[in-house]
Design a protein around this motif. Structure first.
Motif, short mmCIF file in Angstrom:
data_model
loop_
_atom_site.label_atom_id
_atom_site.label_comp_id
_atom_site.label_asym_id
_atom_site.label_seq_id
_atom_site.Cartn_x
_atom_site.Cartn_y
_atom_site.Cartn_z
N ALA A 44 0.84 -1.20 0.00
CA ALA A 44 0.00 0.00 0.00
C ALA A 44 0.87 1.25 0.00
N PHE A 68 -7.20 -0.64 -0.27
CA PHE A 68 -6.24 -1.74 -0.18
C PHE A 68 -6.79 -2.78 0.79
N PRO A 90 -4.34 -3.94 -3.77
CA PRO A 90 -5.33 -2.95 -4.19
C PRO A 90 -6.62 -3.61 -4.66
#
Length: 381
Positions: A131, A174, A184
């Motif tokens: 992320a 995410f 994602p």
């Protein structure tokens, strides 16, 4: 040693007349630029601690002690750190911190941070956690359990101003991979949905986390979790109003989350949740502010069992002189209905930027901004 100031404010306007003075205590914390804060019980002692993102300096967690708040020995290194959020990412019983990082005004590449708390209480920077969002102009993240698996997932807002290199710079969700990183996910909440606030909630009380996002160029977005890997957007309250900050809190004690809203068009409003879609149909309380309502915080500041609201106001002087002449406002819930309104003059020097609630009855007031430093205080009544 930090000084404690006793400040007396006047002008109680609940019935449009002068009333008794309201006294509060302001404890100085530090001077810094400010973009966000996290309030959480990081060391599990039963009291909230807080982490203020300084935007141009190393940042530390401030821990509650019997002698006041003390900064942690560990400082997170300087970076263009905006807002952060905290959750137990790997379910080890320790709160971790995720921070959204700017990308040099949209022309650079900067990764967002995930700081994992160790058993020692220190934090270690994770790498390759999925992320990082390197091209995003990170603004406000929020943890929520989107897929209802018990692991906190992550929604990150970005300033969606187009990048010159054409890379995507949009809000993203995410999904937590059982504590082993994030992946994602594409939902209708992805894209240019705004970045002024991102709030977890449960509008329909079905036990699944929903999402609210403030949009700086119009009304906010309300995303209802459809329990099938996506959201359904419901009609937004306050159409035609630019949302700056909002909270989801049960204001009337009926068990449903109500909408508390501050806007760039100088409105403060409370919308009561009806319990049926679209959930927020008309404001139950509305007040025209003397300046922009840039931050709202809800707590029981006088400890009478009813929800009060602190609204941070900011006038245009902050953009040029760092002197804010707009008073903040404390809305104190009455025993029957409505609020008494107390103006809190800006005698604390600096521009009000945002407020957060500590231990349910105190305000963490952050007076700095992106381009100037200001003093941060803890207010108690």
């Amino acid at each position: 040693m930090r000084a404690t100031l006793s400040l007396v404010t006047a002008l109680l306007l609940g019935s449009q007349s002068l009333a008794a003075q309201a006294q509060y205590t302001a404890t100085f914390i530090e001077t810094s630029k400010v973009w966000g804060s996290v309030v959480a019980d990081f060391n599990r002692d039963g009291h909230d601690d807080f982490f203020i993102t300084g935007h141009d300096q190393s940042d530390r967690i401030w821990y509650w002690t019997k002698k006041g708040y003390k900064p942690a020995a560990q400082a997170l290194p300087w970076v263009d750190r905006h807002d952060c959020d905290a959750a137990d990412v790997n379910l080890d019983g320790l709160l971790d911190v995720y921070c959204a990082i700017g990308a040099e005004k949209g022309i650079g590449v900067k990764v967002n941070e995930l700081w994992m708390q160790l058993p020692t209480g220190e934090f270690s920077a994770a790498s390759g956690f999925g992320a990082e969002d390197p091209y995003g102009r990170g603004r406000r993240p929020v943890f929520l359990d989107f897929n209802h698996d018990g692991f906190p997932d992550l929604y990150v807002t970005n300033d969606a101003t187009p990048r010159p290199d054409g890379m995507l710079n949009e809000n993203r969700l995410f999904i937590n991979q059982a504590g082993a990183g994030f992946a994602p996910a594409d939902t209708i909440a992805s894209g240019d949905k705004g970045y002024q606030c991102a709030v977890k909630g449960d509008f329909n009380q079905d036990g699944w986390d929903d999402l609210m996002v403030c949009y700086e160029n119009g009304p906010g977005h309300l995303f209802l979790n459809n329990k099938a890997g996506n959201f359904t957007e419901v009609a937004s309250p306050a159409p035609g109003v630019e949302w700056k900050d909002a909270k989801l809190v049960d204001m009337n004690g009926d068990g449903r989350e109500d909408l508390v809203l501050g806007t760039l068009t100088n409105l403060f409003q409370i919308w009561i949740n009806t319990g049926a879609s679209p959930y927020f149909t008309s404001p139950a309380y509305s007040d025209l502010l003397p300046a922009k309502g840039v931050s709202v915080a809800v707590g029981d500041f006088n400890r009478d069992g009813r929800k009060d609201v602190y609204v941070v106001l900011q006038d245009l002087k902050c953009l040029t002189t760092t002197v804010d002449r707009a008073p903040d406002i404390l809305y104190t819930a009455r025993t029957t209905a409505g609020f008494d309104k107390t103006l809190l003059p800006q005698s604390l020097r600096g521009c009000g930027h945002m407020a957060d609630v500590v231990d349910g009855d105190k305000i963490l007031l952050e007076n700095g901004g992106m381009d100037f430093k200001g003093p941060n205080y803890l207010l108690s009544w």
